[in-house]
Enzyme design. Sequence first.
Site, PDB file in Angstrom:
ATOM      1  N   HIS A   1       0.799  -1.234   0.000  1.00  0.00           N
ATOM      2  CA  HIS A   1       0.000   0.000   0.000  1.00  0.00           C
ATOM      3  C   HIS A   1       0.825   1.274   0.000  1.00  0.00           C
ATOM      4  O   HIS A   1       0.257   2.364   0.118  1.00  0.00           O
ATOM      5  CB  HIS A   1      -0.921   0.051   1.217  1.00  0.00           C
ATOM      6  CG  HIS A   1      -1.991  -0.987   1.214  1.00  0.00           C
ATOM      7  ND1 HIS A   1      -3.243  -0.766   0.686  1.00  0.00           N
ATOM      8  CD2 HIS A   1      -1.989  -2.247   1.680  1.00  0.00           C
ATOM      9  CE1 HIS A   1      -3.976  -1.852   0.844  1.00  0.00           C
ATOM     10  NE2 HIS A   1      -3.241  -2.770   1.439  1.00  0.00           N
TER      11      HIS A   1
ATOM     12  N   LYS B   1      -8.470  14.034   4.621  1.00  0.00           N
ATOM     13  CA  LYS B   1      -7.597  12.857   4.587  1.00  0.00           C
ATOM     14  C   LYS B   1      -6.566  13.032   5.698  1.00  0.00           C
ATOM     15  O   LYS B   1      -6.493  14.101   6.306  1.00  0.00           O
ATOM     16  CB  LYS B   1      -6.905  12.716   3.232  1.00  0.00           C
ATOM     17  CG  LYS B   1      -6.239  14.017   2.741  1.00  0.00           C
ATOM     18  CD  LYS B   1      -5.609  13.870   1.366  1.00  0.00           C
ATOM     19  CE  LYS B   1      -6.569  13.954   0.219  1.00  0.00           C
ATOM     20  NZ  LYS B   1      -6.718  12.736  -0.550  1.00  0.00           N
ATOM     21  N   ARG B   2      -5.742  12.009   5.956  1.00  0.00           N
ATOM     22  CA  ARG B   2      -4.684  12.175   6.941  1.00  0.00           C
ATOM     23  C   ARG B   2      -3.767  13.323   6.542  1.00  0.00           C
ATOM     24  O   ARG B   2      -3.611  13.616   5.349  1.00  0.00           O
ATOM     25  CB  ARG B   2      -3.875  10.883   7.054  1.00  0.00           C
ATOM     26  CG  ARG B   2      -4.539   9.815   7.870  1.00  0.00           C
ATOM     27  CD  ARG B   2      -4.841  10.258   9.280  1.00  0.00           C
ATOM     28  NE  ARG B   2      -3.658  10.307  10.100  1.00  0.00           N
ATOM     29  CZ  ARG B   2      -3.292   9.356  10.958  1.00  0.00           C
ATOM     30  NH1 ARG B   2      -4.031   8.275  11.109  1.00  0.00           N
ATOM     31  NH2 ARG B   2      -2.202   9.479  11.699  1.00  0.00           N
TER      32      ARG B   2
ATOM     33  N   LYS C   1       0.792  14.630   0.901  1.00  0.00           N
ATOM     34  CA  LYS C   1      -0.577  14.878   0.436  1.00  0.00           C
ATOM     35  C   LYS C   1      -0.797  16.367   0.151  1.00  0.00           C
ATOM     36  O   LYS C   1      -1.805  16.764  -0.425  1.00  0.00           O
ATOM     37  CB  LYS C   1      -1.596  14.380   1.462  1.00  0.00           C
ATOM     38  CG  LYS C   1      -1.586  12.852   1.615  1.00  0.00           C
ATOM     39  CD  LYS C   1      -2.622  12.380   2.628  1.00  0.00           C
ATOM     40  CE  LYS C   1      -2.497  10.919   2.993  1.00  0.00           C
ATOM     41  NZ  LYS C   1      -3.096  10.006   1.999  1.00  0.00           N
TER      42      LYS C   1
ATOM     43  N   THR D   1      -8.542   6.668  -1.971  1.00  0.00           N
ATOM     44  CA  THR D   1      -9.887   6.119  -2.114  1.00  0.00           C
ATOM     45  C   THR D   1     -10.910   7.229  -1.882  1.00  0.00           C
ATOM     46  O   THR D   1     -12.039   7.156  -2.367  1.00  0.00           O
ATOM     47  CB  THR D   1     -10.131   4.969  -1.120  1.00  0.00           C
ATOM     48  OG1 THR D   1      -9.594   5.344   0.148  1.00  0.00           O
ATOM     49  CG2 THR D   1      -9.490   3.684  -1.589  1.00  0.00           C
TER      50      THR D   1
ATOM     51  N   LYS E   1     -14.708   8.328  -3.622  1.00  0.00           N
ATOM     52  CA  LYS E   1     -15.941   8.651  -2.885  1.00  0.00           C
ATOM     53  C   LYS E   1     -16.510   9.988  -3.365  1.00  0.00           C
ATOM     54  O   LYS E   1     -17.722  10.137  -3.565  1.00  0.00           O
ATOM     55  CB  LYS E   1     -15.663   8.700  -1.374  1.00  0.00           C
ATOM     56  CG  LYS E   1     -15.266   7.352  -0.798  1.00  0.00           C
ATOM     57  CD  LYS E   1     -14.668   7.442   0.606  1.00  0.00           C
ATOM     58  CE  LYS E   1     -13.953   6.123   0.942  1.00  0.00           C
ATOM     59  NZ  LYS E   1     -13.037   6.239   2.076  1.00  0.00           N
TER      60      LYS E   1
HETATM   61  C1  26V Z   1       2.243   2.052   8.216  1.00  0.00           C
HETATM   62  C2  26V Z   1       2.428   2.059   9.566  1.00  0.00           C
HETATM   63  C3  26V Z   1       3.800   2.100  10.054  1.00  0.00           C
HETATM   64  C4  26V Z   1       3.955   1.788  11.471  1.00  0.00           C
HETATM   65  C5  26V Z   1       2.827   2.019  12.398  1.00  0.00           C
HETATM   66  C6  26V Z   1       1.450   2.013  11.865  1.00  0.00           C
HETATM   67  C7  26V Z   1       1.313   2.027  10.407  1.00  0.00           C
HETATM   68  C8  26V Z   1       0.060   2.011   9.862  1.00  0.00           C
HETATM   69  C9  26V Z   1      -0.102   2.009   8.509  1.00  0.00           C
HETATM   70  C10 26V Z   1       0.990   2.035   7.688  1.00  0.00           C
HETATM   71  C11 26V Z   1       0.836   1.928   6.221  1.00  0.00           C
HETATM   72  C12 26V Z   1       0.321   3.085   5.582  1.00  0.00           C
HETATM   73  C13 26V Z   1       0.026   2.704   4.190  1.00  0.00           C
HETATM   74  C14 26V Z   1      -1.292   3.225   3.745  1.00  0.00           C
HETATM   75  O1  26V Z   1      -2.158   3.533   4.515  1.00  0.00           O
HETATM   76  N1  26V Z   1      -1.427   3.315   2.457  1.00  0.00           N
HETATM   77  C15 26V Z   1      -2.612   3.827   1.856  1.00  0.00           C
HETATM   78  O2  26V Z   1      -3.381   2.723   1.418  1.00  0.00           O
HETATM   79  C16 26V Z   1      -4.575   3.120   0.781  1.00  0.00           C
HETATM   80  C17 26V Z   1      -5.360   1.867   0.481  1.00  0.00           C
HETATM   81  O3  26V Z   1      -4.669   1.101  -0.453  1.00  0.00           O
HETATM   82  C18 26V Z   1      -4.262   3.919  -0.448  1.00  0.00           C
HETATM   83  O4  26V Z   1      -5.451   4.344  -1.041  1.00  0.00           O
HETATM   84  C19 26V Z   1      -3.409   5.132  -0.094  1.00  0.00           C
HETATM   85  O5  26V Z   1      -3.002   5.804  -1.262  1.00  0.00           O
HETATM   86  C20 26V Z   1      -2.186   4.685   0.674  1.00  0.00           C
HETATM   87  O6  26V Z   1      -1.458   5.796   1.156  1.00  0.00           O
END
Ligand code: 26V
Length: 810
Positions: A356, A544-545, A550, A652, A656
Amino acid sequence: MFADKQTFIKEFLETLANIRSKTLDEASPLDLYNTLGTMVRNHLSKNWISTNKQYQMSGQKQVYYFSMEFLMGRLLHSNMLNLTIENVVKEGFEELGINLATIFEEEHDAGLGNGGLGRLAACFLDSIASLQLPGHGCGIRYKYGLFEQKVIDGYQVELPDYWLKEDYVWEVRRSDRSVTVCFGGHVESEEINGKLAFQHKNYEAVLAVPYDVPVVGFENKTVNTLRLWSAEPSINEHEIQTSDRENYYKFLNYKRSIESISEFLYPDDSHYEGKKLRLKQQYFLVSAGLQSIINSLRRKSKHSLLDLPDKVVFHINDTHPVLIIPELMRILMDEEGLSWDEAWDITTKTCAYTNHTTLVEALEKWPINLFRELLPRIYMIVEEINERFCRQLWERYPGEFDRISNLAIIAHDQVRMAHLAIVGSFSVNGVAKLHTEILKHREMNNFFTVYPEKFNNKTNGITHRRWLMNANPKLAEHITESIGQRWLKQPRDLIGILKYANDASFQEKVSQVKLENKIHLAKYIKDKTGIVIDEHSIFDVQVKRLHAYKRQLLNVFHIMELYNLLRENPNIDMVPRTFIFGAKAAPSYFFAKKIIKLINTVANVVNNDPNIKGKLKVVFLENYSVSMAEKIIPAADVSEQISTASKEASGTGNMKFMMNGALTIGTLDGANVEIHDMVGKDNIYIFGLTSDQVLNYYSHGGYVARDIYNSDIRLRTVLDQLLDGFFGEEKVEFKDIYYQILSNNDEYFVLKDFDSYVEEHQKVDLTYRDQKEWLKKSIINIAHSGKFSSDRTISEYATEIWGIRPYKIE
Ligand code: 26V
């Protein structure tokens, strides 16, 4: 109980009395919510039981979606829609004088996720059940979800999100299905019948207790399961002699440390941190989930697990649950007695992985010392996987040390989780076309060369049931009136409204619905913030975050520029705009928090300047969440999807907004590229560098932010305002933003893309004045949004990765 209005009313009052011991006039809105929720859950339990039974009997292959995050939001409305009981309830409530919408508001969001990745998992569950696919979610029942955000004096403050304060009506605790997860200790080996047997000794045992949440399919009898695990001490409190004080305190400490495993969701999805507790959470999830699945297979049939790949598939949502690979190896070898080769063959036919993100700072790499100490047996297995993999590489690339160490799973004293995921899975997918291409040809090119057959794309999607039918019922109704209701189950049929893109009465209705939604949102904003906004202004939204990539900052710079123009000439010819933001920053993400402060500071000045005649308003909505998104998105005119090209894997939110008729202003990044391909260049506002250009700058240099600062008076003014106290803050408040752009050379090309961004915004303004033209574009967007239903995405996963078929529950 939902057969007709009168039956419903009778049962409702009875249930209220039974579970809350109250009559209607004594009942609070929360009592009413709880009563209705309980009734809905009871109503679906018959199908839940029969779904489980029929999956068991049929021996159908099932998918288990392992994810550290499920951002479910609220379930009452969505379950009622899927069960088609909404009308009866509404009518019944009308007779009782209860407003259903206010009852929905009583439900606390299940915020067990950070953002896109967690919400995607939730949309997927909805689609899996709605497509009658045998599939379940496997996650953690965090005691605290993503923090609650307060904005105090413009700054983000985090509070714990204790979402379980009230009983959660959707969950069922299943202590009889508890399993034990083992941490620490050491491993002993001995030879038994010529084979090495491994024994885990002196470990800390943690009891994993599952809580099941039903996942209801749309207008079918499927009720799948989301199983969430909670950590509890494995010895009983009563076994401790309370007279022995020392022992008792020891026990309390132990209990606290165990419970911390499922206590909270890590709120930072941008920077990986090697925290032991996080690794503990990850192993806790996969070990508990896997043991319970294997147990249920063992209960079903006594024979071996050799045919496991025909029975189940484990989906790994990002690298977070990747330990399922060595954990499955452990079970197959240490518990089932299979050889390494047999176990490896089964494992690599059973696991599939989705990537992701390509952001290096988010990639998980665990120090081997920490890993080995916490998971000694799992570490041995990972080491062996690595050795065998490197040996294989050596045969293929003799002497190429650099290449091999680049690909290795363990290197520089770290375990690289993405490498383990690729080597141990039969499928590796990206989440949008561009993202997958970047994985194949850049970020994971070395792996793509070794395993070209594993790589594939699955462009993300969103459930049109929650995001259109539920969130925007009037638009949904209007569409159904025009093209019938087939699109509800075949969202691609939305294309049928294309023929009305120029139709005056269709346009009029779309416009009316949008206005109603805007009035609704304006009222919500007034109630929450006190800010009065003009419902005829353009609602320009970025929710968004908060992440540097972003580029909320680009949006703010544009607002500052507009404000500067208006101060110079309040009579400037522009359609009034309301900029709406919602964003949580990771608690330790200093730069992101500064941007929140900047948005609020600019908002405060702009909103209180009477000279600009209300042409500009800026709203920051605190505590953005799934349920808030459901209010904001249907009211948006403009959708801001402005990440630095190449950085947003998919997005995503973009889908929406499109589905709700907003027009996108965006870069050619993530799934924006595919939205652009669907709607055509005239129906989207694209600006900025392409991903190739961005990646070229990163590799070869050549971008100097200061040159733009020097040559563009608009940007010079805006940047200088960050330092000169223009917005009434201390002069140092925004210096880090200023220096990030000028001294650190603007890593995300904010200045570079500014000019083309402003230009596209001018086009937005011009088009909006021509409402016929605007509505035509809006309808074209809705018409093409069917492709982005997660039903399409899930059908692709089912046939191209999982090898599972719909199974009709009777
Ligand atoms: C990484 C970490 C690192 C350590 C602690 C917690 C944590 C939680 C999540 C992540 C991964 C982040 C990756 C992510 O959220 N990617 C997003 O995924 C979406 C669904 O596929 C996508 O639409 C977004 O573009 C993408 O940024």
